[in-house]
Design a protein around this motif. Structure first.
Motif, PDB file in Angstrom:
ATOM      1  N   VAL A 138      20.056-109.561  53.448  1.00 23.29           N
ATOM      2  CA  VAL A 138      20.068-110.146  54.789  1.00 23.29           C
ATOM      3  C   VAL A 138      20.081-109.076  55.886  1.00 23.29           C
ATOM      4  CG1 VAL A 138      22.584-110.446  54.976  1.00 23.29           C
ATOM      5  CG2 VAL A 138      21.039-112.006  56.183  1.00 23.29           C
ATOM      6  N   ASP A 139      20.878-108.027  55.731  1.00 25.97           N
ATOM      7  CA  ASP A 139      20.933-107.009  56.788  1.00 25.97           C
ATOM      8  C   ASP A 139      19.633-106.213  56.928  1.00 25.97           C
ATOM      9  OD1 ASP A 139      23.389-107.782  57.656  1.00 25.97           O
ATOM     10  OD2 ASP A 139      24.512-106.109  56.821  1.00 25.97           O
ATOM     11  N   PRO A 140      18.920-105.891  55.855  1.00 26.51           N
ATOM     12  CA  PRO A 140      17.601-105.271  56.034  1.00 26.51           C
ATOM     13  C   PRO A 140      16.556-106.209  56.636  1.00 26.51           C
ATOM     14  CG  PRO A 140      18.475-104.752  53.861  1.00 26.51           C
ATOM     15  CD  PRO A 140      19.369-105.797  54.452  1.00 26.51           C
ATOM     16  N   LEU A 141      16.703-107.528  56.451  1.00 25.74           N
ATOM     17  CA  LEU A 141      15.689-108.469  56.935  1.00 25.74           C
ATOM     18  C   LEU A 141      15.885-108.866  58.400  1.00 25.74           C
ATOM     19  CD1 LEU A 141      15.221-110.890  53.890  1.00 25.74           C
ATOM     20  CD2 LEU A 141      13.686-109.083  54.649  1.00 25.74           C
ATOM     21  N   LEU A 142      17.131-109.027  58.833  1.00 21.53           N
ATOM     22  CA  LEU A 142      17.383-109.526  60.186  1.00 21.53           C
ATOM     23  C   LEU A 142      16.784-108.642  61.287  1.00 21.53           C
ATOM     24  CD1 LEU A 142      21.047-110.912  59.916  1.00 21.53           C
ATOM     25  CD2 LEU A 142      18.891-112.189  59.829  1.00 21.53           C
ATOM     26  N   PRO A 143      16.851-107.315  61.190  1.00 25.31           N
ATOM     27  CA  PRO A 143      16.253-106.495  62.260  1.00 25.31           C
ATOM     28  C   PRO A 143      14.752-106.695  62.416  1.00 25.31           C
ATOM     29  CG  PRO A 143      17.728-105.177  60.892  1.00 25.31           C
ATOM     30  CD  PRO A 143      17.548-106.484  60.198  1.00 25.31           C
ATOM     31  N   ILE A 144      14.080-107.062  61.331  1.00 22.40           N
ATOM     32  CA  ILE A 144      12.631-107.281  61.393  1.00 22.40           C
ATOM     33  C   ILE A 144      12.317-108.449  62.320  1.00 22.40           C
ATOM     34  CG2 ILE A 144      10.594-107.931  60.021  1.00 22.40           C
ATOM     35  CD1 ILE A 144      11.951-106.557  57.620  1.00 22.40           C
ATOM     36  N   ILE A 145      13.128-109.516  62.254  1.00 20.91           N
ATOM     37  CA  ILE A 145      12.878-110.715  63.060  1.00 20.91           C
ATOM     38  C   ILE A 145      13.047-110.426  64.544  1.00 20.91           C
ATOM     39  CG2 ILE A 145      13.619-113.091  63.513  1.00 20.91           C
ATOM     40  CD1 ILE A 145      14.653-113.209  60.643  1.00 20.91           C
ATOM     41  N   ARG A 146      14.032-109.614  64.873  1.00 19.85           N
ATOM     42  CA  ARG A 146      14.339-109.449  66.293  1.00 19.85           C
ATOM     43  C   ARG A 146      13.609-108.274  66.943  1.00 19.85           C
ATOM     44  NH1 ARG A 146      19.162-107.102  63.993  1.00 19.85           N
ATOM     45  NH2 ARG A 146      19.602-105.068  64.944  1.00 19.85           N
ATOM     46  N   ASP A 147      12.797-107.547  66.182  1.00 16.74           N
ATOM     47  CA  ASP A 147      12.090-106.395  66.746  1.00 16.74           C
ATOM     48  C   ASP A 147      10.788-106.836  67.410  1.00 16.74           C
ATOM     49  OD1 ASP A 147      10.388-104.059  67.057  1.00 16.74           O
ATOM     50  OD2 ASP A 147      11.846-103.015  65.817  1.00 16.74           O
ATOM     51  N   PRO A 148      10.603-106.580  68.713  1.00 12.07           N
ATOM     52  CA  PRO A 148       9.394-107.042  69.407  1.00 12.07           C
ATOM     53  C   PRO A 148       8.113-106.358  68.936  1.00 12.07           C
ATOM     54  CG  PRO A 148      10.717-105.637  70.846  1.00 12.07           C
ATOM     55  CD  PRO A 148      11.538-105.890  69.631  1.00 12.07           C
ATOM     56  N   LEU A 149       8.220-105.215  68.260  1.00 15.65           N
ATOM     57  CA  LEU A 149       7.025-104.499  67.810  1.00 15.65           C
ATOM     58  C   LEU A 149       6.504-104.989  66.459  1.00 15.65           C
ATOM     59  CD1 LEU A 149       7.885-100.819  68.835  1.00 15.65           C
ATOM     60  CD2 LEU A 149       6.350-102.424  69.986  1.00 15.65           C
ATOM     61  N   VAL A 150       7.298-105.776  65.755  1.00 15.90           N
ATOM     62  CA  VAL A 150       6.866-106.289  64.457  1.00 15.90           C
ATOM     63  C   VAL A 150       5.966-107.494  64.661  1.00 15.90           C
ATOM     64  CG1 VAL A 150       7.634-107.317  62.280  1.00 15.90           C
ATOM     65  CG2 VAL A 150       8.909-105.416  63.273  1.00 15.90           C
ATOM     66  N   ARG A 151       4.871-107.548  63.914  1.00 21.17           N
ATOM     67  CA  ARG A 151       3.885-108.609  64.073  1.00 21.17           C
ATOM     68  C   ARG A 151       4.442-109.969  63.650  1.00 21.17           C
ATOM     69  NH1 ARG A 151      -1.238-106.235  63.516  1.00 21.17           N
ATOM     70  NH2 ARG A 151      -2.138-108.313  63.357  1.00 21.17           N
ATOM     71  N   GLN A 152       3.933-111.023  64.316  1.00 19.13           N
ATOM     72  CA  GLN A 152       4.400-112.390  64.056  1.00 19.13           C
ATOM     73  C   GLN A 152       4.245-112.787  62.590  1.00 19.13           C
ATOM     74  OE1 GLN A 152       6.285-112.894  67.025  1.00 19.13           O
ATOM     75  NE2 GLN A 152       5.796-114.960  66.357  1.00 19.13           N
ATOM     76  N   GLU A 153       3.172-112.341  61.958  1.00 15.83           N
ATOM     77  CA  GLU A 153       2.941-112.729  60.567  1.00 15.83           C
ATOM     78  C   GLU A 153       4.080-112.258  59.669  1.00 15.83           C
ATOM     79  OE1 GLU A 153      -0.292-111.771  57.068  1.00 15.83           O
ATOM     80  OE2 GLU A 153      -1.036-112.296  59.047  1.00 15.83           O
ATOM     81  N   ILE A 154       4.564-111.047  59.910  1.00 16.15           N
ATOM     82  CA  ILE A 154       5.661-110.523  59.102  1.00 16.15           C
ATOM     83  C   ILE A 154       6.954-111.263  59.432  1.00 16.15           C
ATOM     84  CG2 ILE A 154       7.057-108.476  58.619  1.00 16.15           C
ATOM     85  CD1 ILE A 154       4.508-106.820  59.236  1.00 16.15           C
ATOM     86  N   LYS A 155       7.210-111.482  60.720  1.00 18.90           N
ATOM     87  CA  LYS A 155       8.429-112.194  61.121  1.00 18.90           C
ATOM     88  C   LYS A 155       8.491-113.593  60.508  1.00 18.90           C
ATOM     89  CE  LYS A 155       9.006-109.925  65.616  1.00 18.90           C
ATOM     90  NZ  LYS A 155       9.121-110.134  67.067  1.00 18.90           N
ATOM     91  N   THR A 156       7.369-114.306  60.539  1.00 18.40           N
ATOM     92  CA  THR A 156       7.384-115.674  60.008  1.00 18.40           C
ATOM     93  C   THR A 156       7.644-115.672  58.508  1.00 18.40           C
ATOM     94  OG1 THR A 156       4.956-115.632  59.758  1.00 18.40           O
ATOM     95  CG2 THR A 156       5.832-116.566  61.775  1.00 18.40           C
ATOM     96  N   ARG A 157       7.178-114.640  57.813  1.00 18.71           N
ATOM     97  CA  ARG A 157       7.428-114.563  56.371  1.00 18.71           C
ATOM     98  C   ARG A 157       8.893-114.270  56.081  1.00 18.71           C
ATOM     99  NH1 ARG A 157       3.344-114.512  52.929  1.00 18.71           N
ATOM    100  NH2 ARG A 157       1.319-114.907  53.868  1.00 18.71           N
ATOM    101  N   VAL A 158       9.504-113.435  56.902  1.00 16.73           N
ATOM    102  CA  VAL A 158      10.935-113.166  56.733  1.00 16.73           C
ATOM    103  C   VAL A 158      11.734-114.450  56.975  1.00 16.73           C
ATOM    104  CG1 VAL A 158      12.909-111.918  57.667  1.00 16.73           C
ATOM    105  CG2 VAL A 158      10.747-110.726  57.335  1.00 16.73           C
ATOM    106  N   CYS A 159      11.409-115.157  58.045  1.00 17.94           N
ATOM    107  CA  CYS A 159      12.101-116.424  58.344  1.00 17.94           C
ATOM    108  C   CYS A 159      11.924-117.427  57.206  1.00 17.94           C
ATOM    109  CB  CYS A 159      11.581-117.019  59.649  1.00 17.94           C
ATOM    110  SG  CYS A 159      12.071-116.115  61.131  1.00 17.94           S
ATOM    111  N   ALA A 160      10.721-117.498  56.655  1.00 17.32           N
ATOM    112  CA  ALA A 160      10.449-118.440  55.564  1.00 17.32           C
ATOM    113  C   ALA A 160      11.307-118.130  54.349  1.00 17.32           C
ATOM    114  CB  ALA A 160       8.964-118.406  55.201  1.00 17.32           C
ATOM    115  N   VAL A 161      11.447-116.847  54.009  1.00 18.63           N
ATOM    116  CA  VAL A 161      12.285-116.458  52.863  1.00 18.63           C
ATOM    117  C   VAL A 161      13.733-116.885  53.100  1.00 18.63           C
ATOM    118  CG1 VAL A 161      13.331-114.466  51.700  1.00 18.63           C
ATOM    119  CG2 VAL A 161      10.852-114.556  52.037  1.00 18.63           C
ATOM    120  N   LEU A 162      14.252-116.597  54.284  1.00 14.37           N
ATOM    121  CA  LEU A 162      15.661-116.906  54.570  1.00 14.37           C
ATOM    122  C   LEU A 162      15.923-118.406  54.611  1.00 14.37           C
ATOM    123  CD1 LEU A 162      16.363-114.187  57.295  1.00 14.37           C
ATOM    124  CD2 LEU A 162      17.149-114.193  54.921  1.00 14.37           C
ATOM    125  N   ILE A 163      15.047-119.155  55.279  1.00 16.41           N
ATOM    126  CA  ILE A 163      15.272-120.604  55.424  1.00 16.41           C
ATOM    127  C   ILE A 163      15.030-121.343  54.116  1.00 16.41           C
ATOM    128  CG2 ILE A 163      14.364-122.695  56.522  1.00 16.41           C
ATOM    129  CD1 ILE A 163      16.265-121.021  58.267  1.00 16.41           C
TER     130      ILE A 163
END
Length: 570
Positions: A138-163
């Motif tokens: 969880v701690d390695p994944l959460l920063p990816i979601i909140r970083d404005p430089l990370v692309r939406q495609e990656i963020k949505t995949r992180v959210c999908a894994v967690l949810i």
């Protein structure tokens, strides 16, 4: 392969134990359980690690030891896609999770390293079929979601894994109590995860075997929920009810707090309750009173778990998780690059924006507003609004099911498809790729319409809506790689070979496919319905992007041509 020296194994073990020692589960110990896989506490994680490590030491094969050495002590200063193959040799879940966590921390923290964004996709794919250990990942994944430089495609995949793998109450409480996160970061995480939780809840509501709220209300209060809602003590605003629950616990009135808490959980979503509770505890004396906040969260968490056991059977939860994971796996396979590791990362990174494109505040089409609410997609739209023409495409596709009698499983597939379409349209907006309208046929076209306007040619790009009935093809970017390649049944060269293109990297992905532009349509002047076949729409792609993609695709053309020669296309 030479035998491993004892000191090399000790070095690997030291790195992994150090990673375990850095796991922080003290903030909300009640969230974790030694008997609940995916939610193990730090002590249980260490015990499981020791068992797995013993198996490695007892194994005479050197393959897994060599893989661990190359993963944790790489010869190169940065990771490339070849690390994915090494991870596949580490078939021990705790140790594999620890390795993936180490890789994620490294590639996220070192922004100057030459790492392909495809690596994030490949790493997250491990969790389509199994849940990672929460406290490891969880701690390695959460920063990816909140970083404005990370692309939406990656963020949505992180959210999908967690949810898909974790209960919303665990995620929200953990984030709320996280001492290293600032309030702005917490709010970003709440918003992103809530958007995907709303969609998951819609999937859950469509299951046949979920519990009955009236029966739960009868068990808890002695009357059904409709009658309960009319009681004077509960006829108040949502925010005020949460405030009352909070005050009752502050005054140590657990008996009355239990009643208010149960009513809240019966009537409102867990994530919404917790977000309001968080906001109320972030002001005044409670903000720094960790023990009292922990006590309050433990009470509401206990009620939510009690409700969950009555409302969602383990069978329903497992089946829905598996169903969504299977659809995510299909989606991932369509994203797999034709060649892995052969495209230099620096070429991919050249095509990526150095600064994030900020979401625009587009007004929402009122007709689309209703569709988004119907399918629980409003919160996802709000994360990254899309412009008018993209909204029109989404509205057209959301109307597909209007006159269809869909079974519940089919409706889940349809909503999942709409979610993919919205995310794809958000990606186009993020990359400043504009949607164009055909001067004759409108926004969504069929292949004959495209060919009749001389739009199909070698190298031309289009967007595909994908489709979901019978089989599932996700929306995506496509490119013509061989114009007039195959004759149709009349001997006319009206079939063209296309390849899907990764918006994340610009590389060829998936299997090349045959697009038939033969005039066999009765509705040439009508818009494509996209029911059992995809529709297509025109794009204006920034030249800097296409120039970068051209360089990337050059590295893949040999592998692509080999597939074409073998007629390995869909």
């Amino acid at each position: 392969m030479s035998d491993f020296l004892p000191e090399q194994l000790i070095q690997i073990k030291t790195i992994l134990i150090s990673a375990i020692n850095q796991i922080s589960g003290n903030a909300c110990q009640f969230l974790f359980d030694p008997s609940k896989p995916g939610y193990y506490d730090p002590v249980t994680i260490r015990e499981r690690f020791d068992q797995e490590w013993e198996a490695i030491e007892d194994n005479q094969e050197q393959e897994i030891k060599q893989a661990l050495f190359e993963i944790l002590l790489p010869s190169s200063p940065y990771y490339d896609l070849k690390v994915v193959e090494r991870l596949s040799r580490v078939d021990l879940p705790i140790i594999q999770d620890l390795c993936i966590a180490q890789i994620l921390k490294k590639i996220f923290s070192d922004r100057n390293s030459l790492v392909s964004p495809q690596l994030y996709v490949e790493l997250l794919n491990y969790y389509h079929q199994r849940a990672p250990e929460f406290l490891i990942l969880v701690d390695p994944l959460l920063p990816i979601i909140r970083d404005p430089l990370v692309r939406q495609e990656i963020k949505t995949r992180v959210c999908a894994v967690l949810i898909n793998h974790y209960e919303s109450e665990t995620l929200i409480i953990y984030i709320s109590c996280h001492q290293d996160l600032k309030e702005r970061g917490k709010q970003t995480l709440f918003q992103s995860l809530t958007a995907f939780q709303k969609i998951y809840r819609k999937f859950l509501e469509l299951q046949d075997e979920i519990g009955n709220k009236d029966l739960i209300s009868l068990k808890w209060f002695g009357e059904d929920f409709d009658r309960l809602k009319k009681r004077g003590r509960f006829r108040d605003s949502f925010s005020n009810l949460v405030g009352r629950f909070l005050e009752l616990l502050r005054n140590k009135n657990k008996k009355e707090a239990l009643k208010v808490g149960r009513f809240l959980v019966l009537g409102f979503n867990n994530e919404d309750i917790l977000r309001i509770l968080h906001s109320k505890m972030e002001v005044g004396e409670l903000k720094n009173n960790f023990l009292l906040k922990n006590f309050i969260y433990r009470q509401i968490y206990s009620i939510m778990q009690e409700f969950r056991k009555e409302y969602i059977s383990q069978k329903v939860d497992l089946e829905l998780t598996r169903f969504i994971s299977d659809m995510e796996t299909q989606n991932f396979e369509s994203l797999r690059l034709i060649t892995v590791g052969d495209v230099p990362a620096h070429l991919i990174l050249q095509g990526l924006a150095k600064e994030s494109f900020q979401p625009q505040n587009y007004s929402l089409n009122p007709l689309l507003t209703e569709k988004l609410k119907q399918h629980n997609l409003s919160a996802l739209f709000d994360l990254y609004p899309i412009p008018a023409q993209a909204q029109e495409i989404l509205l057209t596709l959301s109307n597909i099911a209007e006159n269809l009698e869909l079974q519940k499983e089919e409706l889940v597939k349809f909503i999942f498809y709409l979610e993919r379409v919205l995310i794809f349209l958000q990606q186009l907006e993020e990359m400043e790729i504009q949607i164009l309208q055909s001067p004759r046929y409108g926004l969504i076209l069929n292949p004959f319409q495209m060919n009749s306007l001389s739009l199909i040619s070698e190298g031309s790009y289009f967007a595909s809506t994908g489709y979901w009935m019978r089989s599932t093809v996700p929306p995506g970017l496509i490119r013509c790689i061989n114009y007039s390649a195959i004759p149709n049944c009349l001997g006319v060269l009206d079939r063209h070979i296309f390849s899907r293109i990764s918006l994340l990297t610009g590389a060829f992905r998936g299997t090349p496919f045959d697009l038939d532009s033969t005039n066999r349509y009765d509705w040439d002047e009508e818009p494509e319905t996209c029911q059992i076949r995809p529709g297509y729409f025109l794009l204006e792609i920034p030249s800097l992007l296409t120039q970068s993609w051209e360089k990337i695709q050059t590295f893949q053309k040999e592998a692509l041509q080999e597939k074409i020669n073998k007629k390995d296309w869909g």
